[in-house]
Design a protein around this motif. Sequence first.
Motif, PDB file in Angstrom:
ATOM      1  N   ARG A 208      53.683  45.741  54.014  1.00 51.30           N
ATOM      2  CA  ARG A 208      53.175  45.557  52.656  1.00 51.30           C
ATOM      3  C   ARG A 208      51.760  44.987  52.677  1.00 51.30           C
ATOM      4  NH1 ARG A 208      56.672  42.607  47.855  1.00 51.30           N
ATOM      5  NH2 ARG A 208      55.089  42.745  46.228  1.00 51.30           N
ATOM      6  N   PHE A 209      51.499  44.048  53.594  1.00 47.66           N
ATOM      7  CA  PHE A 209      50.160  43.453  53.691  1.00 47.66           C
ATOM      8  C   PHE A 209      49.128  44.512  54.072  1.00 47.66           C
ATOM      9  CE2 PHE A 209      46.812  41.533  56.297  1.00 47.66           C
ATOM     10  CZ  PHE A 209      46.279  40.633  55.377  1.00 47.66           C
ATOM     11  N   GLN A 210      49.476  45.349  55.059  1.00 50.50           N
ATOM     12  CA  GLN A 210      48.552  46.404  55.470  1.00 50.50           C
ATOM     13  C   GLN A 210      48.274  47.380  54.321  1.00 50.50           C
ATOM     14  OE1 GLN A 210      50.924  47.771  58.782  1.00 50.50           O
ATOM     15  NE2 GLN A 210      49.525  46.871  60.297  1.00 50.50           N
ATOM     16  N   ARG A 211      49.321  47.679  53.561  1.00 53.73           N
ATOM     17  CA  ARG A 211      49.165  48.621  52.457  1.00 53.73           C
ATOM     18  C   ARG A 211      48.270  48.038  51.370  1.00 53.73           C
ATOM     19  NH1 ARG A 211      48.357  53.644  51.524  1.00 53.73           N
ATOM     20  NH2 ARG A 211      49.628  54.630  49.915  1.00 53.73           N
ATOM     21  N   TYR A 212      48.429  46.748  51.095  1.00 49.72           N
ATOM     22  CA  TYR A 212      47.535  46.096  50.137  1.00 49.72           C
ATOM     23  C   TYR A 212      46.077  46.245  50.588  1.00 49.72           C
ATOM     24  CZ  TYR A 212      50.710  43.664  46.898  1.00 49.72           C
ATOM     25  OH  TYR A 212      51.603  43.354  45.908  1.00 49.72           O
ATOM     26  N   ARG A 213      45.861  46.055  51.868  1.00 47.98           N
ATOM     27  CA  ARG A 213      44.500  46.139  52.396  1.00 47.98           C
ATOM     28  C   ARG A 213      43.954  47.562  52.235  1.00 47.98           C
ATOM     29  NH1 ARG A 213      41.038  43.231  55.807  1.00 47.98           N
ATOM     30  NH2 ARG A 213      39.073  44.392  55.769  1.00 47.98           N
TER      31      ARG A 213
ATOM     32  N   GLY B  16      35.879  47.735  42.676  1.00 45.79           N
ATOM     33  CA  GLY B  16      36.018  46.455  43.356  1.00 45.79           C
ATOM     34  C   GLY B  16      36.453  45.344  42.431  1.00 45.79           C
ATOM     35  N   ILE B  17      35.974  45.355  41.179  1.00 46.23           N
ATOM     36  CA  ILE B  17      36.360  44.312  40.217  1.00 46.23           C
ATOM     37  C   ILE B  17      37.859  44.363  39.960  1.00 46.23           C
ATOM     38  CG2 ILE B  17      36.084  43.546  37.834  1.00 46.23           C
ATOM     39  CD1 ILE B  17      33.210  44.501  37.944  1.00 46.23           C
ATOM     40  N   LEU B  18      38.399  45.588  39.827  1.00 46.76           N
ATOM     41  CA  LEU B  18      39.842  45.734  39.633  1.00 46.76           C
ATOM     42  C   LEU B  18      40.600  45.195  40.843  1.00 46.76           C
ATOM     43  CD1 LEU B  18      42.220  46.856  37.967  1.00 46.76           C
ATOM     44  CD2 LEU B  18      41.877  49.050  39.130  1.00 46.76           C
ATOM     45  N   ALA B  19      40.098  45.509  42.048  1.00 49.32           N
ATOM     46  CA  ALA B  19      40.745  45.008  43.267  1.00 49.32           C
ATOM     47  C   ALA B  19      40.737  43.485  43.301  1.00 49.32           C
ATOM     48  CB  ALA B  19      40.045  45.584  44.500  1.00 49.32           C
ATOM     49  N   GLU B  20      39.631  42.871  42.869  1.00 50.25           N
ATOM     50  CA  GLU B  20      39.548  41.411  42.836  1.00 50.25           C
ATOM     51  C   GLU B  20      40.640  40.815  41.952  1.00 50.25           C
ATOM     52  OE1 GLU B  20      35.775  39.968  41.600  1.00 50.25           O
ATOM     53  OE2 GLU B  20      34.664  41.402  42.838  1.00 50.25           O
ATOM     54  N   GLU B  21      40.886  41.479  40.811  1.00 48.29           N
ATOM     55  CA  GLU B  21      41.789  40.908  39.818  1.00 48.29           C
ATOM     56  C   GLU B  21      43.259  41.114  40.152  1.00 48.29           C
ATOM     57  OE1 GLU B  21      40.984  39.041  37.389  1.00 48.29           O
ATOM     58  OE2 GLU B  21      38.812  39.261  37.404  1.00 48.29           O
ATOM     59  N   VAL B  22      43.627  42.311  40.617  1.00 45.63           N
ATOM     60  CA  VAL B  22      45.057  42.625  40.713  1.00 45.63           C
ATOM     61  C   VAL B  22      45.617  42.594  42.126  1.00 45.63           C
ATOM     62  CG1 VAL B  22      44.970  44.047  38.622  1.00 45.63           C
ATOM     63  CG2 VAL B  22      44.671  45.124  40.851  1.00 45.63           C
ATOM     64  N   ILE B  23      44.762  42.712  43.162  1.00 45.54           N
ATOM     65  CA  ILE B  23      45.254  42.688  44.540  1.00 45.54           C
ATOM     66  C   ILE B  23      45.394  41.235  44.990  1.00 45.54           C
ATOM     67  CG2 ILE B  23      44.811  43.381  46.932  1.00 45.54           C
ATOM     68  CD1 ILE B  23      45.373  45.739  45.188  1.00 45.54           C
ATOM     69  N   PRO B  24      46.551  40.818  45.488  1.00 48.96           N
ATOM     70  CA  PRO B  24      46.678  39.456  46.009  1.00 48.96           C
ATOM     71  C   PRO B  24      45.622  39.190  47.082  1.00 48.96           C
ATOM     72  CG  PRO B  24      48.831  40.496  45.841  1.00 48.96           C
ATOM     73  CD  PRO B  24      47.806  41.564  45.567  1.00 48.96           C
TER      74      PRO B  24
ATOM     75  N   GLU C 201      57.248  48.758  45.634  1.00 56.31           N
ATOM     76  CA  GLU C 201      57.205  47.298  45.522  1.00 56.31           C
ATOM     77  C   GLU C 201      55.805  46.838  45.123  1.00 56.31           C
ATOM     78  OE1 GLU C 201      58.548  45.392  49.049  1.00 56.31           O
ATOM     79  OE2 GLU C 201      60.492  46.409  49.086  1.00 56.31           O
ATOM     80  N   ILE C 202      54.795  47.461  45.717  1.00 54.79           N
ATOM     81  CA  ILE C 202      53.414  47.093  45.398  1.00 54.79           C
ATOM     82  C   ILE C 202      53.084  47.461  43.946  1.00 54.79           C
ATOM     83  CG2 ILE C 202      51.005  47.668  45.893  1.00 54.79           C
ATOM     84  CD1 ILE C 202      51.810  47.875  48.849  1.00 54.79           C
ATOM     85  N   LEU C 203      53.512  48.634  43.516  1.00 55.57           N
ATOM     86  CA  LEU C 203      53.249  49.043  42.140  1.00 55.57           C
ATOM     87  C   LEU C 203      53.891  48.089  41.138  1.00 55.57           C
ATOM     88  CD1 LEU C 203      53.566  52.950  42.202  1.00 55.57           C
ATOM     89  CD2 LEU C 203      51.564  51.620  41.505  1.00 55.57           C
ATOM     90  N   ARG C 204      55.117  47.657  41.419  1.00 55.86           N
ATOM     91  CA  ARG C 204      55.774  46.674  40.531  1.00 55.86           C
ATOM     92  C   ARG C 204      54.965  45.380  40.475  1.00 55.86           C
ATOM     93  NH1 ARG C 204      60.533  48.506  43.088  1.00 55.86           N
ATOM     94  NH2 ARG C 204      61.819  49.829  41.716  1.00 55.86           N
TER      95      ARG C 204
END
Length: 549
Positions: A4-9, A21-29, A159-162
């Motif tokens: 899951r961590f790799q997929r987030y990356r 990038g702004i969206l990634a800042e806000e929603v990606i842990p 899981e990531i989408l949820r």
Amino acid sequence: MVTRFQRYRQIADVLVKYGFGILAEEVIPGGERLRGLGRAQKDERSVYERIRLAIEELGPTYVKFGQIMSTRRELLPPEMIEELQRLQDRVAPVPYAEIRPVIARHCRNLEECFDIIEAEPVAAASLSQLHRAVTRDGRVLALKVQRPGIVDLIETDLEILRSLAMRADTLFPDLRVYNLQGMVDEFATQIRRELDFTQDGMNAERLKRNLAEMPCVRIPRIHWNLSGPSMLAMDYVEGVRIDDVEAIRALGLFPEDVAAAGFEAYVKQIFVDGFFHGDPHPGNLLVTRQGEIVFLDYGIIGVLRPERRRVFVDLLLAMSQTDVAGVIAALKKLDVRIDPAVLDAVKDDLYVVLLDYRETKIEQVNFGVAIRGLTDTLRRYRIRVPPTLMIMMKVIVMVMDIGIRLDPAFNFDQRIRPYLLDIATAQRLSADNVTGAVQSIIGAAEGLLAIPGNVNETLKTLSEGTVTIELEERDLTEIVNVIDRTSDKIIVAVVVGAIVVGSSLILRIAELPIPEYISLLAVLGYVFAVIVGFYAVYSALRHGRSFKR
């Protein structure tokens, strides 16, 4: 297996690559580490095109999600819908060496099952790829084989989408109207169904049974002895894409005839069977040399219960007749909730849409304009509708687009209206409806006949003193007060009566030697009783008039 961590990356990297990038800042842990990493160079492509490219690069889960979202015209702007409809899940094929173990799970000894399995796939998609094979007895099959590891990847992505949907709801309250978490749940159900190729095969067989009486339609036969959850074996069918007009003519066929046959097949599926092929893009529809239309890929299926079919017929008829009240009534029956505060505005917009459709020359516009106008109106007022309605509308629009490509004179409105009228009449006079009406009449008659018995039973219960009465606290307090006032009056009446009786007895024996003050008390008792009596009558009359008022 991707964690899951790799997929987030990976997701963060793709979002940054396409300028989100702004969206990634806000929603990606942990996305704060990406601050300032938006797209450096200027990109001339539109934001919607970049969204589509990012989705394609993110892989099968997101491509499938985008394809399903492309049906939600009531939620997304037309420009985004257009880009999502261009999503392609064609990917580089998996080497045969990785596919062979999946095939072997369904046939332990491949040499005993097949003479040939072509290592080069006929087609490759995000969830599976198709290999041509020849069995020992000479049958030519198409093997739809699931890509290894795809289930684990999709479960990780779900899981990531949820998680992303929950974070978006928290960070952007305005998005809650779209019910992002509900969308993800619906999508999870859909894609898990698509991953079960057994369900695919069952859908194919049901379509085959339903369309058996249409010689112009062909559904490949499923070979269950070689099929299972991760592989589907079916007859291999040669044909050309349904939108390839020149190839159809090269087969000696008339594209106009193909358009009419496809139209009739979908009308039957949607409005008669209530079970229809939900993804009619040209790659899933082939035309054989014999003029048959072959339906492929049965993962997305629309289901309409009989009562829903009737409402959909009413909806389309109302749209074709510029009947705004009928459209609103049909939407209400479909559980589409319209805020009363905007209802008049919605009606006005729908009226304009239907007027534009009816008043435009019929050769220049088709029924798709009315459907798109309806969905645009729903989107403008953020009105959510059942997914089945949007799938049906998507299918109708796609069938119209294919029909017009095959036959420029193809007019959906003129073709569909006679069918809808016939279907509406048949549905209202169907055996089920007649049976239901008869049962309703019988039920009403039985209710009338039961009235004397019910009255008799009620009277019997009252006479036996077994009636149970439910009271609210307020009613109980009032009853207690009434009882208190009544008991006070009864006590006064008893006392007055006793005084009268006692005084009468005393005066009756006045000839006996009794003290004079006793006689005086008796007379005073009479006077007291008369005063109290007059007061009681006056009070009763006064309260009675007050009650009547």
